[in-house]
Write an enzyme that holds these catalytic residues in place. Structure first.
Site: not given
Ligand code: RB5
Length: 148
Positions: A8-9, A65-67, A69-71, A98, A132-133
């Site tokens: 993403d951006h 992405c930024g974190t 996490i979302g991806m 694994h 085993r994995h």
């Molecule tokens: C975008 O601002 C941010 O929420 C996204 O890049 C990501 O970190 C989401 O998990």
């Protein structure tokens, strides 16, 4: 190996770094964007990459992405996807050995381009240990098959 990559951006710079790494390593890739100057929604990039991996069109995927996490949350909704959110070299190696992870997610607001490059290199060049994995990974697939 061929790889689908998207961000993403919040992940454009690391995406470019990883594309240059894949060119150096002679790894074929498909770049699914974003070409974004404004903010976009990460599921719109995670799901197309995950679908290409799940269908076998590409072997692996990389999402930034930024974190991260979302991806990773979005990618892991697609059946057959084992997306690992990784910000250290140990996890990059072990999630291949694994978990046979087929998508790597990283966060550009969490790590810099140098570490992201090393993580991607490790992840792209490490094989699944199976043994085993394999049984454990198969149990995830069995769960997916029952819970549609
Ligand atoms: C975008 O601002 C941010 O929420 C996204 O890049 C990501 O970190 C989401 O998990």
């Amino acid at each position: 190996m061929n790889v689908a990559i998207a961000s993403d951006h919040g992940g454009v710079n690391i995406r470019k770094e990883i594309i240059s790494l894949m060119e150096e390593l002679n790894i074929e890739y498909i770049d699914l964007g974003c070409e974004c100057s404004t903010s976009v929604d990460y599921p719109d990039y995670a799901v197309p990459v995950a679908n290409k991996v799940a269908s076998g069109e590409v072997e692996r995927g990389i999402l930034i992405c930024g974190t991260g996490i979302g991806m990773s949350i979005a990618a892991n909704k697609v059946k057959g996807i084992r997306c690992a959110l990784v910000h250290d070299l140990y996890s990059a190696k072990v999630t291949r050995e694994h978990n046979d992870s087929n998508i790597l997610a990283m966060g550009e607001r969490v790590i810099g381009p140098g570490l992201a490059r090393e993580i991607a290199k490790t992840w792209l060049t490490t094989s699944f240990e199976a043994g085993r994995h394999k049984n454990r990974v198969n149990k995830i697939a069995s769960y997916e098959a029952i819970h549609k």
